[in-house]
Scaffold this active site. Structure first.
Site, PDB file in Angstrom:
ATOM      1  N   ASP A 108      -3.785 -20.436 -26.951  1.00  0.00           N
ATOM      2  CA  ASP A 108      -4.302 -21.596 -25.993  1.00  0.00           C
ATOM      3  C   ASP A 108      -4.894 -22.774 -27.031  1.00  0.00           C
ATOM      4  O   ASP A 108      -6.016 -22.526 -27.853  1.00  0.00           O
ATOM      5  CB  ASP A 108      -5.503 -20.763 -25.494  1.00  0.00           C
ATOM      6  CG  ASP A 108      -6.195 -21.920 -24.451  1.00  0.00           C
ATOM      7  OD1 ASP A 108      -6.160 -22.970 -24.653  1.00  0.00           O
ATOM      8  OD2 ASP A 108      -7.306 -21.238 -23.779  1.00  0.00           O
ATOM      9  N   LYS A 156      -7.290 -31.010 -22.925  1.00  0.00           N
ATOM     10  CA  LYS A 156      -8.562 -31.885 -23.552  1.00  0.00           C
ATOM     11  C   LYS A 156      -7.726 -32.879 -24.458  1.00  0.00           C
ATOM     12  O   LYS A 156      -7.996 -34.011 -23.876  1.00  0.00           O
ATOM     13  CB  LYS A 156      -9.147 -30.815 -24.539  1.00  0.00           C
ATOM     14  CG  LYS A 156      -9.978 -29.795 -23.545  1.00  0.00           C
ATOM     15  CD  LYS A 156     -11.099 -29.100 -24.181  1.00  0.00           C
ATOM     16  CE  LYS A 156     -11.909 -28.533 -23.226  1.00  0.00           C
ATOM     17  NZ  LYS A 156     -12.131 -27.223 -23.378  1.00  0.00           N
TER      18      LYS A 156
HETATM   19  C1  LIG Z   1     -11.846 -26.033 -22.259  1.00  0.00           C
HETATM   20  C2  LIG Z   1     -10.782 -24.952 -22.493  1.00  0.00           C
HETATM   21  C3  LIG Z   1     -10.059 -24.532 -21.380  1.00  0.00           C
HETATM   22  C4  LIG Z   1     -10.153 -25.058 -19.831  1.00  0.00           C
HETATM   23  O1  LIG Z   1      -9.697 -26.186 -19.950  1.00  0.00           O
HETATM   24  P1  LIG Z   1     -10.333 -27.219 -18.660  1.00  0.00           P
HETATM   25  O2  LIG Z   1      -9.427 -28.245 -18.661  1.00  0.00           O
HETATM   26  O3  LIG Z   1     -11.747 -27.316 -18.797  1.00  0.00           O
HETATM   27  O4  LIG Z   1      -9.663 -26.211 -17.442  1.00  0.00           O
HETATM   28  C5  LIG Z   1      -9.289 -23.570 -21.942  1.00  0.00           C
HETATM   29  N1  LIG Z   1      -8.939 -23.068 -22.841  1.00  0.00           N
HETATM   30  C6  LIG Z   1      -9.934 -23.299 -23.945  1.00  0.00           C
HETATM   31  C7  LIG Z   1      -9.740 -22.929 -25.290  1.00  0.00           C
HETATM   32  C8  LIG Z   1     -10.870 -24.235 -23.894  1.00  0.00           C
HETATM   33  O5  LIG Z   1     -11.464 -24.820 -24.665  1.00  0.00           O
END
Ligand SMILES: *Cc1c(COP(=O)(O)O)cnc(C)c1O
Length: 430
Positions: free
Chosen positions: A238, A267
């Site tokens: 992730d 992000k």
């Molecule tokens: C922020 C984040 C998410 C979730 O992303 P959203 O766009 O807020 O749904 C998933 N995994 C990690 C590592 C994150 O930092």
């Protein structure tokens, strides 16, 4: 009435206790490192607005490309249709990904990118007729707020009301300093115990963001990926937070010797311009969905899958990521963070006794404060810090007792020094 007053009558904000924090600051403009409120006050956005706007706000180059795309094609259904920005983005992302990544699936945000990876791994085994329903994840991980993403995230106060609806996850320690061996042993133990039922292992590679920027060991994580491969367990990196230069390399996975089967992005993907998610996978995963029987199809999609405007923003952000200047900035921020870290850790430092640990990786800097009582998100130091820094014109939201910086790459040395000085001032007040 101003924005703050109009807002508080009708809007429900994320992660906000409206009884305690009813007022939201009305922002009217963003430019580079700064956002400006409706009274003209300027704030340094020291966390890239929830870690998204890596190149700064309202970037003129991204704005130009987005505007051009808006006039060409704003959206089209992505089942049975495709378009240039999606194809080009997939081609360019795959060039940056580890070589084993061969397919790109688009979705809407980080949580959906995670949902897609989990569903792909579950359905892969379903399509093969092998029921594997369990997942391994790290304690303290965060993967998003939808149900699947919540299930594989650390279970705590945030997920408590939903606990009974979350599927089975085997949590193991991340290979943080001093726990590298133990973490690998825990993985091996879970596999020897329930290995035939485990479909995938999901992790935040090298930095657990929401947990407080906790850094772990690349060799141990590489070994864990290898062990999973030997045991037919998919690995899912992730990279929603760590992607696009945050850790000093293009992806956190670039620090590893062994590569995951799937990767999740969001992000920084669009340079923080708009929401979009990407899940990539290997040919092996994709091929398990090929069949004359439609039942093996991956039945997942969102209305705005591969939105052309979001793809155009991502392509513009990729252009910026490919400039030498961007990487110079990333290195400069890393070096500045390091100098500050050494200064605070030095024997002469007045605030040393108040600090538990300082962590630095790439452009990320985290200062964990010593606390006597509650060390969680609900720590009261947090509210004090938020107010202190806002008064100073700095947008910082500590994670519990961890004050951290995740600045846009365009931040100047002067602004960094001002933030460091303000942090020292805050620590001196404690
Ligand atoms: C922020 C984040 C998410 C979730 O992303 P959203 O766009 O807020 O749904 C998933 N995994 C990690 C590592 C994150 O930092």
């Amino acid at each position: 009435m101003n924005l703050t007053q109009r807002d508080k009558r009708i809007i429900w904000h994320p992660y906000t206790q409206h009884r305690l924090n009813p007022d939201s600051i009305g922002i009217v403009k963003g430019k580079g490192t700064y956002v400006f409120d409706e009274h003209g006050k300027k704030y340094i956005d020291a966390l890239s607005s929830w870690w998204t706007c890596i190149h700064g706000h309202s970037h003129p180059y991204i704005a130009k490309k987005v505007s051009k795309q808006l006039k060409q094609l704003e959206h089209v259904i992505f089942a049975g249709f495709t378009h240039e920005p999606a194809v080009e983005l997939a081609e360019r992302l795959l060039k940056k990904f580890p070589k084993n990544q061969k397919r790109i699936f688009f979705s809407d945000n980080g949580s959906t990118a995670v949902e897609v990876a989990l569903k792909m791994s579950f359905q892969y085994w379903y399509n093969k007729g092998i029921p594997k329903t369990k997942v391994i994840a790290f304690k303290n991980d965060y993967h998003g707020d939808t149900f699947g993403a919540m299930a594989v995230s650390d279970r705590g106060a945030f997920s408590k009301p939903f606990e009974s609806h979350l599927f089975d996850v085997l949590f193991i320690d991340a290979p943080v300093k001093g726990k590298e061996k133990e973490s690998v042993i825990q993985l091996r133990y879970q596999i020897s115990n329930l290995g035939s039922q485990i479909s995938s292992f999901i992790f935040e590679p090298l930095v657990q963001g929401v947990a407080g920027m906790i850094v772990h060991n690349a060799e141990a994580l590489s070994e864990m990926i290898r062990i999973c491969r030997e045991n037919q367990i998919f690995t899912i990196a992730d990279e929603v937070f760590t992607g696009f230069g945050r850790t000093g390399k293009f992806f956190a996975t670039d620090h590893l010797t062994d590569k995951p089967d799937m990767m999740c992005l969001s992000k920084g993907l669009t340079g923080g311009t708009m929401a979009m998610g990407v899940t990539s996978c290997t040919d092996e995963v994709f091929d398990a969905f090929l069949s004359k029987d439609r039942i093996n199809t991956f039945f997942h999609g969102h209305s705005f899958t591969a939105n052309p405007v979001a793809c155009a923003a991502s392509l513009a952000s990729m252009d910026l990521m490919e400039q030498k200047e961007t990487w110079k900035r990333i290195r400069r921020i890393g070096n500045k963070h390091n100098k500050f870290k050494l200064k605070v850790e030095s024997q002469k430092s007045k605030v040393k006794g108040k600090i538990q640990e300082i962590r630095r990786m790439g452009t990320i800097l985290a200062i964990e404060l010593k606390t006597s009582g509650e060390t969680s998100y609900f720590n009261s130091i947090r509210d004090k810090a938020v107010k202190f820094f806002l008064d100073k014109g700095i947008l910082l939201r500590p994670l519990g007792n961890v004050i951290y910086l995740v600045p846009p790459y365009c931040i100047t040395d002067k602004d960094l020094d001002y933030i460091y000085d303000s942090i020292l001032e805050f620590l001196n007040l404690l």
